[in-house]
Design a protein around this motif. Structure first.
Motif, PDB file in Angstrom:
ATOM      1  N   ALA A  88       0.816  -1.198   0.000  1.00  0.00           N
ATOM      2  CA  ALA A  88       0.000   0.000   0.000  1.00  0.00           C
ATOM      3  C   ALA A  88       0.855   1.255   0.000  1.00  0.00           C
ATOM      4  O   ALA A  88       1.714   1.442   0.874  1.00  0.00           O
ATOM      5  CB  ALA A  88      -0.930  -0.011   1.217  1.00  0.00           C
ATOM      6  N   SER A  89       0.645   2.123  -0.980  1.00  0.00           N
ATOM      7  CA  SER A  89       1.359   3.390  -1.066  1.00  0.00           C
ATOM      8  C   SER A  89       0.624   4.273  -2.058  1.00  0.00           C
ATOM      9  O   SER A  89      -0.178   3.798  -2.855  1.00  0.00           O
ATOM     10  CB  SER A  89       2.810   3.187  -1.516  1.00  0.00           C
ATOM     11  OG  SER A  89       2.851   2.645  -2.819  1.00  0.00           O
ATOM     12  N   VAL A  90       0.898   5.554  -2.009  1.00  0.00           N
ATOM     13  CA  VAL A  90       0.308   6.509  -2.944  1.00  0.00           C
ATOM     14  C   VAL A  90       1.444   7.164  -3.718  1.00  0.00           C
ATOM     15  O   VAL A  90       2.335   7.756  -3.113  1.00  0.00           O
ATOM     16  CB  VAL A  90      -0.521   7.582  -2.204  1.00  0.00           C
ATOM     17  CG1 VAL A  90      -1.112   8.569  -3.197  1.00  0.00           C
ATOM     18  CG2 VAL A  90      -1.624   6.935  -1.381  1.00  0.00           C
ATOM     19  N   PRO A  91       1.451   7.077  -5.037  1.00  0.00           N
ATOM     20  CA  PRO A  91       2.511   7.716  -5.807  1.00  0.00           C
ATOM     21  C   PRO A  91       2.546   9.215  -5.522  1.00  0.00           C
ATOM     22  O   PRO A  91       1.492   9.862  -5.433  1.00  0.00           O
ATOM     23  CB  PRO A  91       2.118   7.447  -7.263  1.00  0.00           C
ATOM     24  CG  PRO A  91       1.186   6.282  -7.206  1.00  0.00           C
ATOM     25  CD  PRO A  91       0.476   6.381  -5.896  1.00  0.00           C
ATOM     26  N   PRO A  92       3.738   9.803  -5.353  1.00  0.00           N
ATOM     27  CA  PRO A  92       3.799  11.236  -5.060  1.00  0.00           C
ATOM     28  C   PRO A  92       3.155  12.092  -6.139  1.00  0.00           C
ATOM     29  O   PRO A  92       2.661  13.184  -5.869  1.00  0.00           O
ATOM     30  CB  PRO A  92       5.310  11.516  -4.952  1.00  0.00           C
ATOM     31  CG  PRO A  92       5.988  10.351  -5.595  1.00  0.00           C
ATOM     32  CD  PRO A  92       5.075   9.184  -5.407  1.00  0.00           C
ATOM     33  N   GLU A  93       3.101  11.581  -7.377  1.00  0.00           N
ATOM     34  CA  GLU A  93       2.488  12.340  -8.463  1.00  0.00           C
ATOM     35  C   GLU A  93       0.992  12.550  -8.259  1.00  0.00           C
ATOM     36  O   GLU A  93       0.417  13.504  -8.791  1.00  0.00           O
ATOM     37  CB  GLU A  93       2.726  11.621  -9.799  1.00  0.00           C
ATOM     38  CG  GLU A  93       4.169  11.607 -10.262  1.00  0.00           C
ATOM     39  CD  GLU A  93       4.999  10.523  -9.596  1.00  0.00           C
ATOM     40  OE1 GLU A  93       6.210  10.460  -9.864  1.00  0.00           O
ATOM     41  OE2 GLU A  93       4.429   9.722  -8.800  1.00  0.00           O
ATOM     42  N   TRP A  94       0.355  11.655  -7.466  1.00  0.00           N
ATOM     43  CA  TRP A  94      -1.081  11.802  -7.245  1.00  0.00           C
ATOM     44  C   TRP A  94      -1.394  13.133  -6.568  1.00  0.00           C
ATOM     45  O   TRP A  94      -2.418  13.773  -6.863  1.00  0.00           O
ATOM     46  CB  TRP A  94      -1.623  10.648  -6.387  1.00  0.00           C
ATOM     47  CG  TRP A  94      -3.099  10.749  -6.135  1.00  0.00           C
ATOM     48  CD1 TRP A  94      -4.112  10.329  -6.941  1.00  0.00           C
ATOM     49  CD2 TRP A  94      -3.734  11.339  -4.982  1.00  0.00           C
ATOM     50  NE1 TRP A  94      -5.340  10.622  -6.376  1.00  0.00           N
ATOM     51  CE2 TRP A  94      -5.123  11.235  -5.174  1.00  0.00           C
ATOM     52  CE3 TRP A  94      -3.254  11.940  -3.816  1.00  0.00           C
ATOM     53  CZ2 TRP A  94      -6.040  11.713  -4.243  1.00  0.00           C
ATOM     54  CZ3 TRP A  94      -4.165  12.420  -2.886  1.00  0.00           C
ATOM     55  CH2 TRP A  94      -5.552  12.300  -3.095  1.00  0.00           C
ATOM     56  N   TYR A  95      -0.524  13.565  -5.664  1.00  0.00           N
ATOM     57  CA  TYR A  95      -0.768  14.778  -4.892  1.00  0.00           C
ATOM     58  C   TYR A  95      -0.565  16.050  -5.722  1.00  0.00           C
ATOM     59  O   TYR A  95      -1.032  17.126  -5.330  1.00  0.00           O
ATOM     60  CB  TYR A  95       0.153  14.826  -3.674  1.00  0.00           C
ATOM     61  CG  TYR A  95      -0.046  13.671  -2.714  1.00  0.00           C
ATOM     62  CD1 TYR A  95      -1.035  13.712  -1.734  1.00  0.00           C
ATOM     63  CD2 TYR A  95       0.753  12.536  -2.800  1.00  0.00           C
ATOM     64  CE1 TYR A  95      -1.217  12.646  -0.864  1.00  0.00           C
ATOM     65  CE2 TYR A  95       0.575  11.464  -1.932  1.00  0.00           C
ATOM     66  CZ  TYR A  95      -0.418  11.526  -0.969  1.00  0.00           C
ATOM     67  OH  TYR A  95      -0.593  10.462  -0.117  1.00  0.00           O
ATOM     68  N   GLU A  96       0.127  15.950  -6.837  1.00  0.00           N
ATOM     69  CA  GLU A  96       0.512  17.144  -7.577  1.00  0.00           C
ATOM     70  C   GLU A  96      -0.648  17.767  -8.345  1.00  0.00           C
ATOM     71  O   GLU A  96      -0.720  18.995  -8.490  1.00  0.00           O
ATOM     72  CB  GLU A  96       1.649  16.815  -8.546  1.00  0.00           C
ATOM     73  CG  GLU A  96       2.937  16.402  -7.836  1.00  0.00           C
ATOM     74  CD  GLU A  96       4.022  15.976  -8.807  1.00  0.00           C
ATOM     75  OE1 GLU A  96       3.804  16.103 -10.037  1.00  0.00           O
ATOM     76  OE2 GLU A  96       5.072  15.505  -8.345  1.00  0.00           O
ATOM     77  N   ALA A  97      -1.544  16.960  -8.860  1.00  0.00           N
ATOM     78  CA  ALA A  97      -2.677  17.468  -9.643  1.00  0.00           C
ATOM     79  C   ALA A  97      -3.686  16.344  -9.824  1.00  0.00           C
ATOM     80  O   ALA A  97      -3.319  15.168  -9.814  1.00  0.00           O
ATOM     81  CB  ALA A  97      -2.204  17.980 -11.013  1.00  0.00           C
ATOM     82  N   PRO A  98      -4.965  16.681 -10.021  1.00  0.00           N
ATOM     83  CA  PRO A  98      -5.968  15.636 -10.271  1.00  0.00           C
ATOM     84  C   PRO A  98      -5.655  14.876 -11.560  1.00  0.00           C
ATOM     85  O   PRO A  98      -5.143  15.442 -12.520  1.00  0.00           O
ATOM     86  CB  PRO A  98      -7.277  16.422 -10.408  1.00  0.00           C
ATOM     87  CG  PRO A  98      -7.022  17.739  -9.761  1.00  0.00           C
ATOM     88  CD  PRO A  98      -5.568  18.028  -9.984  1.00  0.00           C
TER      89      PRO A  98
END
Length: 306
Positions: A88-98
């Motif tokens: 389980a992890s969230v790619p850092p790119e997800w936070y940058e823009a929808p």
């Protein structure tokens, strides 16, 4: 106000839903027409038909509320993204823009329609979402969206760094109707998010529950991003993306490391309820049995001339 598109007596109508049933607009008026007029004019037009006769909802077939020019589906829930990746992890790119993809507006189905499994799929899944419908200058209203997904087809496509395509384009449920934005205004929290309870059940057993306010961005920011460098049109649909905490089977599979609950099969009934909007309920049925797709030929030896 709640605007619906429905079939009754072999004819398709647009109407306003009340406690008495659905009140029809004059022939030729569509919900998309009303959305294009803007919310104030649509509310006025809706009020003018409420005094007319109503057809009981039990006697009509609810169609998708409108025929949108386009359907964009975002991935706006952090918890969903985390559950889809192992570990389980969230790619850092997800936070940058929808992030969103375009799905097939020709494959929309109604609130109670049967949904066939796409040809060749063995991992069929649901996705619990809310969709915003854009008006001329603001969000016009909201509806429930089920982004049906053939996970096996989707995974193959995305390994080629393109898609999803056939993994997603066979069916998308919109319904049961389009609830105007003014009706849901009381549900906005202090941060501007809609705090609506969202639930999904398979064969009467609850599979997931979340709050719409757990989105990473409110719908207004999703719309602003969708419009960067391009043109949006009244009637465009923006899906929230799948909610967390069991908003789809694939998220549960990712967290548990096994396919529990199992993929959807013919006869399964998927029911989604969103506070302030309503309930959709679709039955999964067997799809068309097609032969396997022919594999591409290998380009070897390399050809540089005829």
């Amino acid at each position: 106000m709640r605007f619906a598109t429905y079939e009754h007596g072999g004819t398709v109508h647009a109407g306003v839903v009340s406690e008495d049933g659905v009140h029809a607009f004059p022939a030729g008026v569509t919900v998309l027409d009303l959305v294009r007029r803007g919310l104030p004019a649509a509310l006025e037009a809706g009020g003018s038909v409420l005094s007319g006769p109503a057809v009981p909802l039990a006697s009509v077939r609810l169609l998708p509320p409108l025929e949108p020019p386009s359907v964009r589906d975002f991935v706006a829930f952090e918890e969903h993204v985390e559950g889809m990746v192992a570990p389980a992890s969230v790619p850092p790119e997800w936070y940058e823009a929808p992030t969103f993809y375009f799905t097939n507006p020709c494959a929309l189905v109604g609130a109670h329609d049967d949904v066939p499994i796409p040809p060749g799929s063995r991992l069929f899944d649901f996705e619990l979402e809310v969709a915003a419908v854009l008006g001329p200058d603001a969000i016009f209203g909201y509806t429930i969206l089920n982004d049906w997904s053939a996970r096996d087809l989707q995974r193959r496509e995305m390994k080629v760094n393109l898609g999803p395509a056939k993994g997603k384009d066979s069916a998308t449920t919109l319904g049961p109707w389009l609830v105007t934005a003014d009706e849901l205004e009381p549900y906005h929290d202090a941060d501007g998010f809609l705090a609506l309870d969202m639930r999904v059940a398979v064969n009467g057993v609850e599979a997931g529950q979340d709050l719409l306010s757990n989105m990473g961005w409110p719908f207004e920011e999703l719309a602003a991003y969708a419009g960067r460098g391009t043109r949006l049109r009244a009637g465009d649909v923006l899906g929230s993306g799948t909610c967390g905490n069991g908003g789809c089977l694939a998220e549960l599979w990712g967290r548990r490391g096994e396919q529990t609950p199992p993929p959807l099969k013919p006869g399964d009934v998927v029911e989604m309820t969103v506070e302030g909007i309503g309930t959709i309920r679709n039955t999964v049925v067997a799809g068309v049995d097609l032969p396997p797709v022919r594999r591409a030929r290998s380009r070897h030896p390399r050809r540089r001339s005829r």
